[in-house]
Design a protein around this motif. Sequence first.
Motif, PDB file in Angstrom:
ATOM      1  N   ILE A 187     -42.876 -11.934  39.767  1.00  0.00           N
ATOM      2  CA  ILE A 187     -43.520 -12.255  41.043  1.00  0.00           C
ATOM      3  C   ILE A 187     -43.720 -10.995  41.886  1.00  0.00           C
ATOM      4  CG2 ILE A 187     -43.226 -13.480  43.234  1.00  0.00           C
ATOM      5  CD1 ILE A 187     -41.739 -15.667  41.640  1.00  0.00           C
ATOM      6  N   CYS A 188     -42.714 -10.138  41.945  1.00  0.00           N
ATOM      7  CA  CYS A 188     -42.806  -8.904  42.727  1.00  0.00           C
ATOM      8  C   CYS A 188     -43.894  -7.975  42.187  1.00  0.00           C
ATOM      9  CB  CYS A 188     -41.463  -8.176  42.735  1.00  0.00           C
ATOM     10  SG  CYS A 188     -40.148  -9.006  43.645  1.00  0.00           S
ATOM     11  N   LEU A 189     -43.956  -7.829  40.881  1.00  0.00           N
ATOM     12  CA  LEU A 189     -44.960  -6.957  40.271  1.00  0.00           C
ATOM     13  C   LEU A 189     -46.362  -7.521  40.456  1.00  0.00           C
ATOM     14  CD1 LEU A 189     -43.088  -6.044  36.973  1.00  0.00           C
ATOM     15  CD2 LEU A 189     -43.783  -4.433  38.744  1.00  0.00           C
ATOM     16  N   MET A 190     -46.498  -8.810  40.317  1.00  0.00           N
ATOM     17  CA  MET A 190     -47.793  -9.460  40.501  1.00  0.00           C
ATOM     18  C   MET A 190     -48.327  -9.230  41.911  1.00  0.00           C
ATOM     19  SD  MET A 190     -48.613 -13.447  39.681  1.00  0.00           S
ATOM     20  CE  MET A 190     -50.288 -14.088  39.583  1.00  0.00           C
ATOM     21  N   SER A 191     -47.418  -9.286  42.889  1.00  0.00           N
ATOM     22  CA  SER A 191     -47.799  -9.027  44.273  1.00  0.00           C
ATOM     23  C   SER A 191     -48.306  -7.610  44.464  1.00  0.00           C
ATOM     24  CB  SER A 191     -46.598  -9.286  45.195  1.00  0.00           C
ATOM     25  OG  SER A 191     -46.892  -8.932  46.534  1.00  0.00           O
ATOM     26  N   ASN A 192     -47.649  -6.648  43.826  1.00  0.00           N
ATOM     27  CA  ASN A 192     -48.071  -5.250  43.949  1.00  0.00           C
ATOM     28  C   ASN A 192     -49.413  -4.992  43.282  1.00  0.00           C
ATOM     29  OD1 ASN A 192     -45.970  -2.976  45.041  1.00  0.00           O
ATOM     30  ND2 ASN A 192     -44.906  -4.828  44.425  1.00  0.00           N
ATOM     31  N   VAL A 193     -49.657  -5.637  42.148  1.00  0.00           N
ATOM     32  CA  VAL A 193     -50.955  -5.478  41.485  1.00  0.00           C
ATOM     33  C   VAL A 193     -52.067  -6.038  42.360  1.00  0.00           C
ATOM     34  CG1 VAL A 193     -52.352  -6.196  39.495  1.00  0.00           C
ATOM     35  CG2 VAL A 193     -49.990  -5.462  39.153  1.00  0.00           C
ATOM     36  N   SER A 194     -51.792  -7.137  43.044  1.00  0.00           N
ATOM     37  CA  SER A 194     -52.808  -7.763  43.901  1.00  0.00           C
ATOM     38  C   SER A 194     -53.227  -6.862  45.058  1.00  0.00           C
ATOM     39  CB  SER A 194     -52.291  -9.103  44.446  1.00  0.00           C
ATOM     40  OG  SER A 194     -51.223  -8.909  45.367  1.00  0.00           O
ATOM     41  N   HIS A 195     -52.385  -5.893  45.417  1.00  0.00           N
ATOM     42  CA  HIS A 195     -52.726  -4.961  46.498  1.00  0.00           C
ATOM     43  C   HIS A 195     -53.846  -4.003  46.099  1.00  0.00           C
ATOM     44  CE1 HIS A 195     -48.404  -5.553  48.250  1.00  0.00           C
ATOM     45  NE2 HIS A 195     -49.210  -6.548  48.537  1.00  0.00           N
ATOM     46  N   ASN A 196     -54.222  -4.010  44.838  1.00  0.00           N
ATOM     47  CA  ASN A 196     -55.323  -3.169  44.367  1.00  0.00           C
ATOM     48  C   ASN A 196     -56.651  -3.918  44.354  1.00  0.00           C
ATOM     49  OD1 ASN A 196     -54.035  -0.499  43.196  1.00  0.00           O
ATOM     50  ND2 ASN A 196     -52.667  -2.167  42.611  1.00  0.00           N
ATOM     51  N   GLY A 197     -56.715  -4.973  45.144  1.00  0.00           N
ATOM     52  CA  GLY A 197     -57.954  -5.737  45.246  1.00  0.00           C
ATOM     53  C   GLY A 197     -58.157  -6.730  44.123  1.00  0.00           C
ATOM     54  N   ILE A 198     -57.075  -7.075  43.423  1.00  0.00           N
ATOM     55  CA  ILE A 198     -57.169  -8.034  42.322  1.00  0.00           C
ATOM     56  C   ILE A 198     -56.679  -9.391  42.806  1.00  0.00           C
ATOM     57  CG2 ILE A 198     -56.293  -8.640  40.040  1.00  0.00           C
ATOM     58  CD1 ILE A 198     -56.131  -5.669  39.410  1.00  0.00           C
ATOM     59  N   TYR A 199     -57.555 -10.386  42.722  1.00  0.00           N
ATOM     60  CA  TYR A 199     -57.216 -11.740  43.165  1.00  0.00           C
ATOM     61  C   TYR A 199     -56.848 -12.569  41.934  1.00  0.00           C
ATOM     62  CZ  TYR A 199     -57.821 -16.484  44.942  1.00  0.00           C
ATOM     63  OH  TYR A 199     -57.641 -17.807  45.273  1.00  0.00           O
ATOM     64  N   PHE A 200     -55.650 -13.134  41.954  1.00  0.00           N
ATOM     65  CA  PHE A 200     -55.181 -13.897  40.799  1.00  0.00           C
ATOM     66  C   PHE A 200     -55.492 -15.378  40.958  1.00  0.00           C
ATOM     67  CE2 PHE A 200     -52.303 -10.192  40.556  1.00  0.00           C
ATOM     68  CZ  PHE A 200     -52.569  -9.815  39.249  1.00  0.00           C
ATOM     69  N   LYS A 201     -55.987 -15.946  39.864  1.00  0.00           N
ATOM     70  CA  LYS A 201     -56.220 -17.386  39.799  1.00  0.00           C
ATOM     71  C   LYS A 201     -56.144 -17.794  38.327  1.00  0.00           C
ATOM     72  CE  LYS A 201     -61.249 -16.775  39.618  1.00  0.00           C
ATOM     73  NZ  LYS A 201     -62.543 -17.127  40.234  1.00  0.00           N
ATOM     74  N   PHE A 202     -55.758 -19.039  38.101  1.00  0.00           N
ATOM     75  CA  PHE A 202     -55.648 -19.510  36.725  1.00  0.00           C
ATOM     76  C   PHE A 202     -57.038 -19.607  36.117  1.00  0.00           C
ATOM     77  CE2 PHE A 202     -55.462 -22.645  33.352  1.00  0.00           C
ATOM     78  CZ  PHE A 202     -54.332 -22.245  32.653  1.00  0.00           C
ATOM     79  N   ALA A 203     -57.246 -18.912  35.012  1.00  0.00           N
ATOM     80  CA  ALA A 203     -58.540 -18.922  34.330  1.00  0.00           C
ATOM     81  C   ALA A 203     -58.306 -18.676  32.852  1.00  0.00           C
ATOM     82  CB  ALA A 203     -59.457 -17.845  34.915  1.00  0.00           C
ATOM     83  N   LEU A 204     -59.177 -19.254  32.052  1.00  0.00           N
ATOM     84  CA  LEU A 204     -59.089 -19.044  30.603  1.00  0.00           C
ATOM     85  C   LEU A 204     -60.514 -19.059  30.054  1.00  0.00           C
ATOM     86  CD1 LEU A 204     -57.242 -18.628  28.196  1.00  0.00           C
ATOM     87  CD2 LEU A 204     -57.049 -21.098  27.967  1.00  0.00           C
TER      88      LEU A 204
END
Length: 418
Positions: A187-204
Amino acid sequence: MTKTVSIRSLLNKGQYSLYIALAEKGVFFIIFMYFARTLNVAEYGLVMITFSFANILSSFFEFGFAPYFQREAAAHSNSIEEELNSVLGFKAVSFFLYGILTVLYFTYIGTDTPLSVAIVATTIYVFGISGIFSRTLFGFNQYVNSFKALIVSKIIVFIVAGVLIIFKASYEFLLLVLLGGAILQTICLMSNVSHNGIYFKFALKAKILKRVIKSSLPIGIGLSFVWIYDKADVILIQRIIGNEAVSFYAVAYSLYKIPQVIAGVILLPFFTEISNRYATEGSLSMNELFKPAVLLVTVSGVIILAYNCIPELFLTLVYGNLYKRSGWILSTLSFALPGLLLNNLTGNTLNAIRKERKVMNSTFFAFLLNIGLNLMLLSWLGIVGAVIATICTEYFMLCIQIYYIQISQGIRWQKTTL
């Protein structure tokens, strides 16, 4: 002309990967040391088998995603957000197959500890997802952010595990702490990656996932072969010799692998640098490899000396007097270190210049050699056979990868400005 990658720069960036690795290894070391000192030899061997199998199986579900996203982040790929989201969706779905295969295997061999198996298997899988985010941050050259995200979870795990050890809690509780730490870390790492303008959403999205896997799968297959021959000797020793032999071999092997953490200080930022350089220039100079190679050989030489002078001291300090008998295993295994560290360097180089299929081929041949030697030698020489198989495998793979680098058009052999 382009200057070679600075060792000082690599060390400045790589120090954070060292801190991360030390924190991770430290937590596992404390917990495994507690297991080794409180469980009987056969029970400890079973715990090691569970972790070994989970790591092997998990490696088949990695698909090379972590190094792929480090490389793509370093190359400033415009499609990294949609690729990450598709991969995360794929990881969520594939967890069910991973769980089914775990249940089938441990049902087949017979175990009376299904809870611990489930916890270990889930923990290893979650750490695999965490690794994708961590390596992505490395690709963005955000080593400090990755360290901060990881250290929070490690401190919490360290404290909770320490309290449980003081109160002599059962090993299932300690395994649950590891699982909780893996989830928090992700969770902590995912939050830091999102600070680079990456928006996470469930997709396949099949088309995007296919594009990613086409490039990442050879990396993943190569890593899987490494994971298999790295862990399979433990399973083969258990099958051919017994649980107690697993314990004596595993403690020596764990110390033998520690220098790989030191190599990571150089190689993780090195992979980012040369991936970026190859993306912008289309080739690398052979001089890029020279300085890191000299440093890795020097480090391995020092550790070989230490492991051959006082192997029993290292084993006693970490695992207790019971495992002093593993000293000869550790000292002999140490002679594989130059091969181990250098083939990490050559493998990273081939992946950076997008010759991941060559890495896959080399690890496949090494896998065949390792399994073949173990099957031939274990029943004849015992643990000595596993040691010989490890040494031969590391140098065999190094030779193959050096050959691939020599014939690669992505490597310039002329001298460059230092």
